[in-house]
Scaffold this active site. Structure first.
Site, PDB file in Angstrom:
ATOM      1  N   LYS A  15       0.885  -1.171  -0.147  1.00  0.00           N
ATOM      2  CA  LYS A  15      -0.081   0.393  -0.251  1.00  0.00           C
ATOM      3  C   LYS A  15       0.885   1.256   0.224  1.00  0.00           C
ATOM      4  O   LYS A  15       0.540   2.055  -0.646  1.00  0.00           O
ATOM      5  CB  LYS A  15      -0.980   0.259   1.536  1.00  0.00           C
ATOM      6  CG  LYS A  15      -1.649  -0.855   1.783  1.00  0.00           C
ATOM      7  CD  LYS A  15      -2.894  -0.840   2.715  1.00  0.00           C
ATOM      8  CE  LYS A  15      -2.171  -0.784   3.263  1.00  0.00           C
ATOM      9  NZ  LYS A  15      -1.354  -2.393   4.242  1.00  0.00           N
ATOM     10  N   ARG A  89      -9.343   1.036   8.638  1.00  0.00           N
ATOM     11  CA  ARG A  89      -8.935  -0.320   8.207  1.00  0.00           C
ATOM     12  C   ARG A  89     -10.493  -1.259   9.531  1.00  0.00           C
ATOM     13  O   ARG A  89     -10.497  -1.819   9.809  1.00  0.00           O
ATOM     14  CB  ARG A  89      -7.776  -0.094   9.313  1.00  0.00           C
ATOM     15  CG  ARG A  89      -6.666  -0.643   8.629  1.00  0.00           C
ATOM     16  CD  ARG A  89      -5.817  -0.138  10.012  1.00  0.00           C
ATOM     17  NE  ARG A  89      -4.504  -0.607   9.988  1.00  0.00           N
ATOM     18  CZ  ARG A  89      -3.497  -0.921   9.412  1.00  0.00           C
ATOM     19  NH1 ARG A  89      -3.899   0.708   8.630  1.00  0.00           N
ATOM     20  NH2 ARG A  89      -2.631  -1.305   8.409  1.00  0.00           N
ATOM     21  N   ARG A 128      11.370  -5.583   6.062  1.00  0.00           N
ATOM     22  CA  ARG A 128      11.016  -3.732   5.126  1.00  0.00           C
ATOM     23  C   ARG A 128      11.887  -2.541   6.266  1.00  0.00           C
ATOM     24  O   ARG A 128      12.019  -3.009   7.217  1.00  0.00           O
ATOM     25  CB  ARG A 128       9.682  -3.643   5.406  1.00  0.00           C
ATOM     26  CG  ARG A 128       9.452  -2.075   5.829  1.00  0.00           C
ATOM     27  CD  ARG A 128       7.825  -1.597   5.416  1.00  0.00           C
ATOM     28  NE  ARG A 128       7.498  -2.397   6.217  1.00  0.00           N
ATOM     29  CZ  ARG A 128       5.674  -2.403   6.300  1.00  0.00           C
ATOM     30  NH1 ARG A 128       5.068  -2.171   5.170  1.00  0.00           N
ATOM     31  NH2 ARG A 128       4.998  -2.921   7.309  1.00  0.00           N
ATOM     32  N   ARG A 154      10.837  -0.403  11.379  1.00  0.00           N
ATOM     33  CA  ARG A 154       9.626  -0.800  12.416  1.00  0.00           C
ATOM     34  C   ARG A 154       9.600  -1.250  13.336  1.00  0.00           C
ATOM     35  O   ARG A 154       9.941  -2.715  12.997  1.00  0.00           O
ATOM     36  CB  ARG A 154       8.868  -0.197  11.527  1.00  0.00           C
ATOM     37  CG  ARG A 154       8.245   1.089  10.445  1.00  0.00           C
ATOM     38  CD  ARG A 154       6.664   0.753   9.773  1.00  0.00           C
ATOM     39  NE  ARG A 154       5.584  -0.582  10.005  1.00  0.00           N
ATOM     40  CZ  ARG A 154       4.851  -0.330   9.452  1.00  0.00           C
ATOM     41  NH1 ARG A 154       4.657   0.483   8.235  1.00  0.00           N
ATOM     42  NH2 ARG A 154       3.402  -0.688  10.284  1.00  0.00           N
ATOM     43  N   ARG A 165      -1.048  -8.249  13.285  1.00  0.00           N
ATOM     44  CA  ARG A 165      -1.251  -7.378  12.444  1.00  0.00           C
ATOM     45  C   ARG A 165      -2.642  -7.920  11.677  1.00  0.00           C
ATOM     46  O   ARG A 165      -3.590  -7.948  11.186  1.00  0.00           O
ATOM     47  CB  ARG A 165      -0.291  -6.661  11.890  1.00  0.00           C
ATOM     48  CG  ARG A 165       0.138  -5.728  13.126  1.00  0.00           C
ATOM     49  CD  ARG A 165       1.417  -4.941  13.267  1.00  0.00           C
ATOM     50  NE  ARG A 165       1.767  -4.209  11.119  1.00  0.00           N
ATOM     51  CZ  ARG A 165       3.203  -4.780  10.995  1.00  0.00           C
ATOM     52  NH1 ARG A 165       4.239  -4.369  11.223  1.00  0.00           N
ATOM     53  NH2 ARG A 165       2.726  -3.799   9.671  1.00  0.00           N
TER      54      ARG A 165
HETATM   55  P1  ADP Z   1       1.141  -1.647   7.200  1.00  0.00           P
HETATM   56  O1  ADP Z   1       2.251  -1.197   6.854  1.00  0.00           O
HETATM   57  O2  ADP Z   1       1.168  -2.588   8.143  1.00  0.00           O
HETATM   58  O3  ADP Z   1      -0.503  -2.073   6.925  1.00  0.00           O
HETATM   59  P2  ADP Z   1       0.752   1.634   8.566  1.00  0.00           P
HETATM   60  O4  ADP Z   1       1.420   1.796   8.284  1.00  0.00           O
HETATM   61  O5  ADP Z   1      -1.048   1.576   7.444  1.00  0.00           O
HETATM   62  O6  ADP Z   1       1.149  -0.018   8.508  1.00  0.00           O
HETATM   63  O7  ADP Z   1      -0.245   0.883  10.159  1.00  0.00           O
HETATM   64  C1  ADP Z   1       0.750   0.644  11.727  1.00  0.00           C
HETATM   65  C2  ADP Z   1       0.083   0.698  12.433  1.00  0.00           C
HETATM   66  O8  ADP Z   1      -0.905   1.668  12.947  1.00  0.00           O
HETATM   67  C3  ADP Z   1      -1.370  -0.314  12.502  1.00  0.00           C
HETATM   68  O9  ADP Z   1      -0.963  -1.543  12.536  1.00  0.00           O
HETATM   69  C4  ADP Z   1      -1.824  -0.152  13.920  1.00  0.00           C
HETATM   70  O10 ADP Z   1      -1.903   0.006  14.960  1.00  0.00           O
HETATM   71  C5  ADP Z   1      -2.226   1.457  13.577  1.00  0.00           C
HETATM   72  N1  ADP Z   1      -2.841   1.992  12.740  1.00  0.00           N
HETATM   73  C6  ADP Z   1      -2.415   2.594  11.122  1.00  0.00           C
HETATM   74  N2  ADP Z   1      -3.885   2.875  10.946  1.00  0.00           N
HETATM   75  C7  ADP Z   1      -4.786   2.347  11.495  1.00  0.00           C
HETATM   76  C8  ADP Z   1      -6.277   2.229  11.895  1.00  0.00           C
HETATM   77  N3  ADP Z   1      -7.013   3.293  10.520  1.00  0.00           N
HETATM   78  N4  ADP Z   1      -7.124   2.264  12.501  1.00  0.00           N
HETATM   79  C9  ADP Z   1      -6.766   1.381  13.336  1.00  0.00           C
HETATM   80  N5  ADP Z   1      -4.789   1.703  14.145  1.00  0.00           N
HETATM   81  C10 ADP Z   1      -4.565   2.502  12.693  1.00  0.00           C
HETATM   82  P1  ADP Z   2       1.967  -2.070   3.009  1.00  0.00           P
HETATM   83  O1  ADP Z   2       1.891  -0.594   2.963  1.00  0.00           O
HETATM   84  O2  ADP Z   2       0.938  -2.069   2.120  1.00  0.00           O
HETATM   85  O3  ADP Z   2       2.372  -2.875   4.712  1.00  0.00           O
HETATM   86  P2  ADP Z   2       5.155  -1.381   1.704  1.00  0.00           P
HETATM   87  O4  ADP Z   2       4.349  -0.950   0.666  1.00  0.00           O
HETATM   88  O5  ADP Z   2       5.347  -0.725   3.215  1.00  0.00           O
HETATM   89  O6  ADP Z   2       3.776  -2.130   2.615  1.00  0.00           O
HETATM   90  O7  ADP Z   2       5.740  -3.172   1.318  1.00  0.00           O
HETATM   91  C1  ADP Z   2       5.684  -3.580   2.215  1.00  0.00           C
HETATM   92  C2  ADP Z   2       6.844  -4.342   1.593  1.00  0.00           C
HETATM   93  O8  ADP Z   2       7.534  -4.895   0.787  1.00  0.00           O
HETATM   94  C3  ADP Z   2       8.905  -2.796   1.072  1.00  0.00           C
HETATM   95  O9  ADP Z   2       9.341  -3.668   2.149  1.00  0.00           O
HETATM   96  C4  ADP Z   2       8.782  -3.280   0.122  1.00  0.00           C
HETATM   97  O10 ADP Z   2       9.535  -2.737  -0.301  1.00  0.00           O
HETATM   98  C5  ADP Z   2       8.202  -4.559  -0.265  1.00  0.00           C
HETATM   99  N1  ADP Z   2       7.428  -4.006  -1.604  1.00  0.00           N
HETATM  100  C6  ADP Z   2       6.177  -3.628  -2.169  1.00  0.00           C
HETATM  101  N2  ADP Z   2       5.832  -3.755  -3.366  1.00  0.00           N
HETATM  102  C7  ADP Z   2       6.613  -4.764  -3.618  1.00  0.00           C
HETATM  103  C8  ADP Z   2       6.656  -6.247  -4.867  1.00  0.00           C
HETATM  104  N3  ADP Z   2       5.579  -5.671  -5.196  1.00  0.00           N
HETATM  105  N4  ADP Z   2       7.361  -6.998  -4.782  1.00  0.00           N
HETATM  106  C9  ADP Z   2       8.189  -7.600  -3.702  1.00  0.00           C
HETATM  107  N5  ADP Z   2       7.893  -6.558  -2.635  1.00  0.00           N
HETATM  108  C10 ADP Z   2       7.029  -5.271  -2.147  1.00  0.00           C
END
Ligand code: ADP
Ligand code: ADP
Length: 208
Positions: A15, A89, A128, A154, A165
């Site tokens: 994402k 979420r 990551r 992170r 998660r």
């Molecule tokens: P991910 O990469 O796992 O999708 P995010 O960076 O979006 O993670 O979120 C990291 C953490 O921040 C989540 O595991 C949760 O604890 C909190 N968080 C982020 N967005 C939300 C949301 N919309 N509602 C509740 N918790 C959230």
């Molecule tokens: P989210 O926000 O959904 O948690 P991220 O965009 O942070 O996901 O991506 C999670 C991890 O996977 C990061 O280390 C990123 O560099 C890697 N990643 C993202 N897209 C791809 C892909 N298409 N193929 C392989 N690795 C990816």
């Protein structure tokens, strides 16, 4: 007219990576509740309970993230379209977003569900790394950082927290997908493949 688009998917789906590319190309801001929460945490503005919830892989309460997103949506750059990343979420958050946009005569135009085999998500998240100066997202295996990057790992990108998660996603967040399906705006995109390939699929789903 800027569109209101959102990305939903499990942790590690891509994402954040895709949101940065799409926001730049579509000229709308990326609104990431995860990034806002981490910035607040780094600035010492989160209560210990919220910090713990995040670090352990739980969700923070709906009212907290809804307040944060209401604030962010009122900033001038977000008045004419936005890319929501990691929000909503829960269905409660999705209803709140619908009401907030509705007050402006707007709605979510497209909800993109990024689908990735759960077996890949642990490796995607645990390896990551983010450059703390630029916010750029890297992966130690799939998208290696340059040697001069200042990498952060992170606190919630550990195997134990990621498993929690994934549970939170299955329990609370996956219901957001049928919510947008009923609204008639859901598009499913395969998130496995090169980053550029996934971007192309998203643009195709957006009809751009
Ligand atoms: P991910 O990469 O796992 O999708 P995010 O960076 O979006 O993670 O979120 C990291 C953490 O921040 C989540 O595991 C949760 O604890 C909190 N968080 C982020 N967005 C939300 C949301 N919309 N509602 C509740 N918790 C959230
Ligand atoms: P989210 O926000 O959904 O948690 P991220 O965009 O942070 O996901 O991506 C999670 C991890 O996977 C990061 O280390 C990123 O560099 C890697 N990643 C993202 N897209 C791809 C892909 N298409 N193929 C392989 N690795 C990816």
């Amino acid at each position: 007219m800027g569109q209101n688009i959102l990305l939903v998917g499990p942790p590690g789906a891509g994402k954040g990576t895709q949101a940065k590319i799409l926001a730049e190309q579509l000229k709308i801001p990326q609104l990431s509740t995860g990034d806002i929460l981490r910035a607040n945490k780094a600035a010492g503005k989160l209560t210990p309970e919220l910090t713990k919830a995040m670090d352990n892989g739980g969700l923070v309460p709906d009212e907290v993230v809804i307040d944060l997103i209401v604030d962010r949506m009122q900033q001038p750059d977000a008045l004419n379209g936005a890319l929501f990343d990691g929000f909503p979420r829960t269905v409660v958050q999705a209803e709140a977003l619908k009401a907030m946009l509705g007050k402006r005569g707007k709605r979510i135009d497209v909800a993109i569900a990024i689908e990735v085999d759960p077996a890949l998500l642990i490796e995607r998240t645990v390896l990551r790394r983010t450059d703390k100066r630029t916010g750029q997202i890297y992966h130690l295996k799939y998208n290696p950082p340059p040697p001069d990057a200042e990498l952060v790992h992170r606190a919630d990108d550990t195997e134990v927290a990621v498993k929690k998660r994934l549970d939170a996603y299955a329990r609370d967040t996956s219901a957001v997908i049928p919510f947008y399906e009923k609204e008639g705006v859901l598009k499913r995109v395969d998130g496995v493949g090169d980053v550029g390939e996934v971007t192309k699929r998203i643009f195709a789903a957006l009809g751009v």
